[in-house]
Design an enzyme around this catalytic site. Structure first.
Site, short mmCIF file in Angstrom:
data_model
loop_
_atom_site.label_atom_id
_atom_site.label_comp_id
_atom_site.label_asym_id
_atom_site.label_seq_id
_atom_site.Cartn_x
_atom_site.Cartn_y
_atom_site.Cartn_z
N TRP A 28 -19.35 14.36 0.69
CA TRP A 28 -21.39 13.74 0.16
C TRP A 28 -21.69 14.27 -1.28
O TRP A 28 -22.05 14.25 -1.62
CB TRP A 28 -22.33 13.50 1.45
CG TRP A 28 -21.92 12.29 2.16
CD1 TRP A 28 -21.42 13.22 3.41
CD2 TRP A 28 -21.60 11.07 2.36
NE1 TRP A 28 -21.59 11.79 4.25
CE2 TRP A 28 -21.86 10.36 3.13
CE3 TRP A 28 -21.93 10.21 0.99
CZ2 TRP A 28 -21.64 9.24 3.46
CZ3 TRP A 28 -22.43 8.93 1.20
CH2 TRP A 28 -22.44 8.26 1.99
N TRP A 50 -17.37 0.53 -2.69
CA TRP A 50 -17.70 1.21 -1.56
C TRP A 50 -17.20 2.08 -0.08
O TRP A 50 -16.76 0.63 0.09
CB TRP A 50 -18.85 1.97 -1.96
CG TRP A 50 -19.60 2.98 -1.28
CD1 TRP A 50 -19.57 3.32 0.39
CD2 TRP A 50 -19.61 4.48 -1.59
NE1 TRP A 50 -19.59 4.59 1.26
CE2 TRP A 50 -20.04 5.10 -0.41
CE3 TRP A 50 -20.27 4.85 -3.03
CZ2 TRP A 50 -20.72 6.73 -0.21
CZ3 TRP A 50 -20.46 6.43 -2.88
CH2 TRP A 50 -20.62 7.14 -1.31
N MET A 51 -16.06 2.96 0.06
CA MET A 51 -15.84 3.11 0.75
C MET A 51 -16.25 4.65 1.45
O MET A 51 -16.22 5.54 0.51
CB MET A 51 -14.14 3.27 0.92
CG MET A 51 -14.00 3.96 2.06
SD MET A 51 -11.62 3.66 1.89
CE MET A 51 -11.36 4.95 0.98
N SER A 101 -20.22 4.67 11.58
CA SER A 101 -19.07 5.14 11.85
C SER A 101 -18.89 4.39 13.22
O SER A 101 -19.84 4.72 13.79
CB SER A 101 -18.94 6.32 11.11
OG SER A 101 -18.64 6.71 9.82
N ASP A 114 -16.21 6.88 5.48
CA ASP A 114 -15.80 7.06 6.72
C ASP A 114 -14.45 7.01 7.26
O ASP A 114 -14.71 5.24 7.32
CB ASP A 114 -16.07 8.06 7.89
CG ASP A 114 -17.77 8.26 7.75
OD1 ASP A 114 -17.79 8.85 6.35
OD2 ASP A 114 -19.01 8.46 8.62
N ASP A 145 -21.30 7.81 15.75
CA ASP A 145 -19.81 7.48 14.86
C ASP A 145 -19.29 8.01 16.61
O ASP A 145 -18.68 8.89 16.78
CB ASP A 145 -19.90 9.51 14.26
CG ASP A 145 -20.74 9.33 13.43
OD1 ASP A 145 -21.52 8.19 12.87
OD2 ASP A 145 -21.12 10.64 12.52
N GLU A 170 -22.21 15.41 12.64
CA GLU A 170 -21.09 13.78 12.43
C GLU A 170 -19.86 13.72 12.71
O GLU A 170 -19.21 14.99 12.78
CB GLU A 170 -21.56 13.65 11.04
CG GLU A 170 -23.26 13.21 10.48
CD GLU A 170 -22.87 12.91 9.31
OE1 GLU A 170 -23.81 11.61 8.90
OE2 GLU A 170 -22.12 12.71 8.14
C1 FRU Z 1 -20.56 10.42 7.53
C2 FRU Z 1 -21.95 9.47 7.91
C3 FRU Z 1 -21.62 8.88 9.51
C4 FRU Z 1 -22.18 7.89 9.15
C5 FRU Z 1 -21.36 7.03 8.20
C6 FRU Z 1 -23.00 6.30 7.42
O1 FRU Z 1 -19.77 10.86 6.59
O2 FRU Z 1 -22.90 9.73 7.20
O3 FRU Z 1 -22.90 10.26 10.01
O4 FRU Z 1 -21.97 6.99 10.80
O5 FRU Z 1 -21.41 8.11 7.36
O6 FRU Z 1 -22.49 5.27 6.12
#
Ligand code: FRU
Length: 495
Positions: free
Chosen positions: A305, A35-36, A98, A38, A167, A222
């Site tokens: 998401w 899985w990937m 992130s 951000d 983040d 985010e």
């Molecule tokens: C955004 C997020 C970030 C968080 C990361 C977790 O897509 O929700 O805020 O750091 O993904 O995987």
């Protein structure tokens, strides 16, 4: 389960090789395995561009977050490096979320990320708190900073939530000092971007808030980024739980670009314009860097998401990055164009001029393919306006992805309803383009699992992931009314 770096490195080294290259995009980044989400740490380091990513190698589901790692010189060939971070410390055992990266004067690379810590509350709930942490390395191996975390609850402004504090995006100022922006949930429960400063990259202090949602543009903000561009200042953020606003912002997880002016001395950011970053379905959490030659280049997670249920069965990887895009500002708006390095890999040019489309479907010899750079210019064939133009891509008897333009409303609609996903998720998106008397220019970049549209020389970008089988490669055009069409098409071939 305790997650170690060694374990993750061994896992991807052993199993990553079993994913055939032709089952990945040709020039868009996918995770080594699993899985990937951000992009993280997108930055220049020792003459190369590094990119890390939110990574869960062990399954194609989101899980305890690691940082995957690649580097590139041209934004299209990605050299895989071993996993950089695993959630192996008490302060990040809930995930290395992130963050970003910067080169220190002593030549080390500094990673700044969010450590997630889980606590059990007295009444049996799990509470997560988020802090900002550092790791130092040489471009391959990283050590977490012994004094982690460097920003905690005590560094928040009053009312700021320690549960949603994440983040960090770091950069260096002209005087060599460091700044970072971090997303936070303020007292009104929506989103804000906080600014911190540091002289050495290790000791940080709060400057103040840069901007906030005030419950208007979604809730938690985010993945912020904040940079100068063409004489203006740009704030990017990816809000959760947005309410739709016309065709500009759709519901759910969105991308927002705020262009304004910035008084650095007093940390005063004044908004002048606000817009979406990407008007398609799959784009989130973008991050930028500045290239050697001064270009501002952005990359995003080409997924959302809200649409991850569209995942194909039996896939070994899930989540891909967008094509990196060059950013600029024209007429006060954000302009995005595919990174110019792509042009080096254009092969087999095909051109048509003044093709008349007149109420019947048209195929053009040699205009097909799934790894292509295709530019279309349409205009009315005579003084009578046409009512609709449509291009159908990645097509066979069963599958098709379309873009349809209606000049009377100026609405462009992308439809990937029949693009290989049987999930009941959003498959169409409509965007309002600038009316130009029926003239429309579309640059479409197709890779095996995506379509990215750049409208009117980058005035808007719209990305969708598709899972259509590769044999579906036909392209056709049709119009209601009379349209003249110019076509320029190249295969993209990476050597
Ligand atoms: C955004 C997020 C970030 C968080 C990361 C977790 O897509 O929700 O805020 O750091 O993904 O995987």
């Amino acid at each position: 389960m305790h997650h170690t770096l060694e374990q993750a490195r061994a896992f991807e080294a052993r199993y990553g090789q079993f994913i055939p290259e032709d089952q990945r995009p040709a020039f868009h980044l996918t995770p080594t395995i699993g899985w990937m989400n951000d992009p993280n740490g997108f930055s220049r380091y020792r003459g190369e561009y590094h990119l890390f990513y939110q990574y869960h190698p062990y399954s194609t589901e989101w899980g305890p977050m690691h940082w995957g790692h690649v580097k590139t010189r041209d934004f299209l060939h990605w050299e895989r490096l071993p996993v950089a971070l695993a959630p192996d410390q008490p302060y990040d055992q809930g995930g290395c979320f992130s963050g970003s990266a910067v080169e220190l004067d002593d030549g080390r690379q500094l990673l700044v990320y969010t450590g997630v810590q889980k606590h059990l509350t007295d009444d049996g709930r799990t509470l997560e708190t988020q802090t900002q942490c550092l790791a130092l390395g040489d471009g391959v191996n990283y050590e977490k900073y012994p004094a982690n975390p460097v920003l905690t609850q005590k560094d928040l402004p009053e009312g700021g939530s320690p549960v949603d504090f994440r983040d960090p995006k770091v950069w260096r100022e002209a005087d060599g000092s460091y700044r970072m922006v971090v997303g936070n949930r303020p007292a009104d429960q929506s989103g804000a971007v906080l600014l911190y400063q540091s002289l050495d990259g290790f000791t940080w202090s709060l400057v103040g808030q840069v901007d906030a949602s005030h419950c208007q543009y979604g809730m938690m903000w985010e993945c912020p980024d904040f940079f100068p561009l063409d004489g203006k200042q740009v704030l990017l953020t990816s809000p959760q739980e947005m309410s739709p606003i016309g065709l500009e912002f759709h519901a759910g997880n969105g991308t927002v670009c705020i262009i304004g002016s910035y008084d650095r001395e007093n940390n005063r950011f004044v908004r002048e314009h606000i817009q979406a970053v990407d008007y398609g379905i799959d784009f989130y959490a973008p991050q930028t860097l500045e290239t050697e030659d001064g270009r501002r280049v952005m990359i995003g997670w080409m997924q959302n998401w809200n649409t991850i249920a569209g995942k194909p069965r039996d896939c070994r990887w899930f989540g891909q990055m967008s094509l990196p895009r060059e950013l600029s500002i024209r007429d006060g708006r954000l302009i995005q164009t595919p990174v110019r390095e792509l042009e080096q890999y254009r092969r087999n040019p095909v051109r048509y001029q003044d093709v008349l489309l007149n109420n019947e479907e048209t195929n053009l010899h040699n205009v097909s393919g799934r790894k292509i750079d295709l530019t279309l210019t349409v205009r009315p064939a005579n003084s009578t306006p046409y009512s609709c133009f449509r291009v159908s891509l990645a097509k066979d008897g069963e599958y098709v992805t379309t873009l349809r333009y209606k000049p009377d409303t100026s609405i462009l609609k992308i439809d990937r309803t029949r693009s290989g996903s049987n999930a009941d998720i959003v498959h169409t998106r409509s965007l309002m383009v600038r009316p130009q008397g029926g003239v429309l220019k579309l640059r479409l970049i197709l890779d095996r699992y995506s379509v990215e549209a750049f409208v009117n020389d980058g005035e808007q970008a719209a990305s969708v992931a598709i899972f259509t089988r590769q044999e579906a490669a036909a392209i056709s055009f049709d119009a209601v009314g009379a349209v003249l069409l110019d076509v320029e098409k190249y295969d993209i071939v990476l050597d």
